[in-house]
Scaffold this motif. Structure first.
Motif, PDB file in Angstrom:
ATOM      1  N   MET A 152     -38.705  17.245  36.964  1.00 35.02           N
ATOM      2  CA  MET A 152     -39.797  17.607  36.044  1.00 35.02           C
ATOM      3  C   MET A 152     -39.221  17.888  34.653  1.00 35.02           C
ATOM      4  O   MET A 152     -39.772  17.448  33.634  1.00 35.02           O
ATOM      5  N   ALA A 153     -38.113  18.626  34.617  1.00 28.69           N
ATOM      6  CA  ALA A 153     -37.483  18.935  33.322  1.00 28.69           C
ATOM      7  C   ALA A 153     -36.833  17.701  32.717  1.00 28.69           C
ATOM      8  O   ALA A 153     -37.021  17.396  31.530  1.00 28.69           O
ATOM      9  N   ASP A 154     -36.072  16.978  33.538  1.00 30.69           N
ATOM     10  CA  ASP A 154     -35.331  15.819  33.022  1.00 30.69           C
ATOM     11  C   ASP A 154     -36.282  14.718  32.527  1.00 30.69           C
ATOM     12  O   ASP A 154     -36.060  14.120  31.467  1.00 30.69           O
ATOM     13  N   PHE A 155     -37.312  14.427  33.309  1.00 31.82           N
ATOM     14  CA  PHE A 155     -38.218  13.336  32.946  1.00 31.82           C
ATOM     15  C   PHE A 155     -39.005  13.661  31.680  1.00 31.82           C
ATOM     16  O   PHE A 155     -39.319  12.765  30.887  1.00 31.82           O
ATOM     17  N   ALA A 156     -39.361  14.936  31.495  1.00 32.76           N
ATOM     18  CA  ALA A 156     -40.103  15.303  30.291  1.00 32.76           C
ATOM     19  C   ALA A 156     -39.276  15.025  29.053  1.00 32.76           C
ATOM     20  O   ALA A 156     -39.783  14.533  28.032  1.00 32.76           O
ATOM     21  N   CYS A 157     -37.975  15.332  29.159  1.00 39.01           N
ATOM     22  CA  CYS A 157     -37.078  15.097  28.022  1.00 39.01           C
ATOM     23  C   CYS A 157     -36.883  13.593  27.808  1.00 39.01           C
ATOM     24  O   CYS A 157     -36.967  13.084  26.683  1.00 39.01           O
ATOM     25  N   GLU A 158     -36.679  12.885  28.904  1.00 37.91           N
ATOM     26  CA  GLU A 158     -36.403  11.455  28.818  1.00 37.91           C
ATOM     27  C   GLU A 158     -37.635  10.651  28.406  1.00 37.91           C
ATOM     28  O   GLU A 158     -37.518   9.578  27.798  1.00 37.91           O
ATOM     29  N   ALA A 159     -38.804  11.165  28.746  1.00 34.90           N
ATOM     30  CA  ALA A 159     -40.036  10.416  28.462  1.00 34.90           C
ATOM     31  C   ALA A 159     -40.191  10.125  26.976  1.00 34.90           C
ATOM     32  O   ALA A 159     -40.666   9.045  26.588  1.00 34.90           O
ATOM     33  N   PHE A 160     -39.791  11.073  26.138  1.00 37.08           N
ATOM     34  CA  PHE A 160     -39.928  10.836  24.695  1.00 37.08           C
ATOM     35  C   PHE A 160     -38.977   9.738  24.217  1.00 37.08           C
ATOM     36  O   PHE A 160     -39.307   8.972  23.310  1.00 37.08           O
ATOM     37  N   GLU A 161     -37.793   9.673  24.827  1.00 43.25           N
ATOM     38  CA  GLU A 161     -36.862   8.594  24.468  1.00 43.25           C
ATOM     39  C   GLU A 161     -37.444   7.236  24.840  1.00 43.25           C
ATOM     40  O   GLU A 161     -37.391   6.273  24.064  1.00 43.25           O
ATOM     41  N   LEU A 162     -38.002   7.150  26.060  1.00 41.73           N
ATOM     42  CA  LEU A 162     -38.615   5.896  26.496  1.00 41.73           C
ATOM     43  C   LEU A 162     -39.806   5.533  25.615  1.00 41.73           C
ATOM     44  O   LEU A 162     -39.996   4.373  25.228  1.00 41.73           O
ATOM     45  N   ALA A 163     -40.622   6.540  25.325  1.00 45.88           N
ATOM     46  CA  ALA A 163     -41.832   6.283  24.538  1.00 45.88           C
ATOM     47  C   ALA A 163     -41.482   5.727  23.158  1.00 45.88           C
ATOM     48  O   ALA A 163     -42.122   4.783  22.674  1.00 45.88           O
ATOM     49  N   GLU A 164     -40.462   6.304  22.537  1.00 39.79           N
ATOM     50  CA  GLU A 164     -40.089   5.836  21.199  1.00 39.79           C
ATOM     51  C   GLU A 164     -39.331   4.514  21.248  1.00 39.79           C
ATOM     52  O   GLU A 164     -39.467   3.684  20.342  1.00 39.79           O
ATOM     53  N   ARG A 165     -38.553   4.300  22.321  1.00 38.99           N
ATOM     54  CA  ARG A 165     -37.805   3.045  22.441  1.00 38.99           C
ATOM     55  C   ARG A 165     -38.761   1.859  22.491  1.00 38.99           C
ATOM     56  O   ARG A 165     -38.492   0.810  21.941  1.00 38.99           O
ATOM     57  N   TYR A 166     -39.906   2.057  23.146  1.00 42.81           N
ATOM     58  CA  TYR A 166     -40.837   0.936  23.332  1.00 42.81           C
ATOM     59  C   TYR A 166     -42.158   1.130  22.590  1.00 42.81           C
ATOM     60  O   TYR A 166     -43.069   0.317  22.755  1.00 42.81           O
TER      61      TYR A 166
END
Length: 362
Positions: A152-166
């Motif tokens: 839950m913690a890791d994915f929330a942080c990573e989600a913004f990276e994915l969102a901006e990458r694409y």
């Protein structure tokens, strides 16, 4: 010689860990409307986001919340919202607009059970809505399914990276168990929002010195441009599928029976796999981490050598349709699940797997 520093672990509830993960991922704008079983997320943001210099706003409705996310995301800032099944349904028009305008953001759905109002009982009944496109038009969301508090913690942080990458909205799909359970968690290192790359496509301060300011539109004005926009979106989704498909394979190397499950159902299935192995059954688990893109290739590869798949879901049978499509008819596909708060036990999962194999351990 001093080794690498390891962050200390802290005990947190899933919803709170997701909120803290989002803050550490650089989120500085949260808009949402209360609904259980995800209220701890909203409450955590209300307390901690202003302390980080961010903006928290409890909106008058879910429609307002997703519209405010659209507004902030168009400026290139990291924004998010969260809700639960009926609230996510209300947001669908805005989510479609976000996908069309290619705006990065995080949307969290801690699912309720059953259609309509439902109840706060644990469920995975929003799989179709999340991965098949809950709103109008040809669009996709990257959908992450956490199995515990750490993710839950890791994915929330990573989600913004994915969102901006694409330049795309990302959804985290959980259920009441993973949102409410408490576990030790190592929080990700915080991101300084001031050091994130400038979104050169965004509106706002960045576009001021330009002769022509940036525009963010959800649809072009001419048919050829609209057609090209749709083609560009599909090309992007293809790139995401090629690069971001994620899954966990547990003891599948020699498995004759592979259980397919996501989220908390996968966690219960892992215990069933161990139990089956103790009984002499070569069982394994394939856990989709990204529900979209779906790990189709991994399932297609397994379908050529296993005796069967058992899909375990806390709904009336949704992901099982995707597993059937991937099996290509080469392996039987069984199902164990149910809606309205059904939570399978490891013993039930193991018993169903044994029955598919004729009740005779290998």
């Amino acid at each position: 010689m001093k080794g690498p520093e390891i962050a200390p672990r802290t005990m947190m509830k899933g919803n709170e860990a997701l909120a803290e993960g989002a803050l550490r991922g650089g989120c500085r704008f949260y808009f949402g409307y209360p609904i259980t079983p995800q209220n701890e997320l909203l409450e955590y943001m209300a307390v901690h986001l202003p302390r980080c210099g961010g903006v928290f706003l409890q909106t008058e409705s879910e429609l307002a919340a997703i519209s405010m996310v659209y507004g902030v995301a168009s400026t290139g800032r990291r924004a998010m919202t969260s809700s639960s099944s009926p609230g996510i349904s209300l947001m669908q028009e805005g989510i479609s607009y976000l996908a069309s305008a290619e705006l990065p953001c995080l949307i969290v759905n801690i699912t309720r059970g059953s259609p309509g109002l439902g109840r706060i009982t644990p469920a995975q009944s929003d799989y179709f809505q999340a991965v098949k496109g809950g709103g109008h038009g040809d669009y996709r969301l990257i959908v992450l399914a956490p199995v515990g508090v750490q993710e839950m913690a890791d994915f929330a942080c990573e989600a913004f990276e994915l969102a901006e990458r694409y330049r795309a909205p990302v959804m985290i799909l959980g259920d009441g168990i993973v949102g409410q359970m408490m576990e030790p968690v190592r929080l990700p290192c915080p991101v300084d929002p001031g050091e994130t790359p400038v979104a050169r496509w965004a509106v706002g301060e960045w576009s001021r010195p330009r002769a022509r300011r940036n525009l963010v539109l959800s649809a072009p004005l001419t048919d050829p441009e609209l057609r090209q926009m749709n083609l560009d979106l599909q090309e992007k989704y293809h790139r995401i599928a090629q690069a971001e498909t994620r899954y966990e394979a547990y003891r599948t190397e020699d498995a004759e029976m592979v259980i397919v499950a996501f989220g908390i159902a996968a966690r219960l299935s892992m215990e069933a796999v161990d139990s089956l192995r103790d009984q002499g059954v070569r069982a394994g688990l394939l856990r989709p981490i990204t529900l979209w893109p779906f790990p189709s290739r991994a399932l297609e590869d397994l379908s050529g050598r296993v005796l069967g798949f058992l899909v375990v879901e806390m709904n009336e049978g949704q992901m099982v349709e995707d597993v059937c499509a991937c099996s290509l008819g080469r392996a039987p596909v069984g199902f164990l699940g149910g809606g309205g708060g059904f939570v399978p036990t490891p013993a039930q999962i193991a018993k169903r797997a044994l029955s598919m194999l004729g009740g005779v351990p290998a």
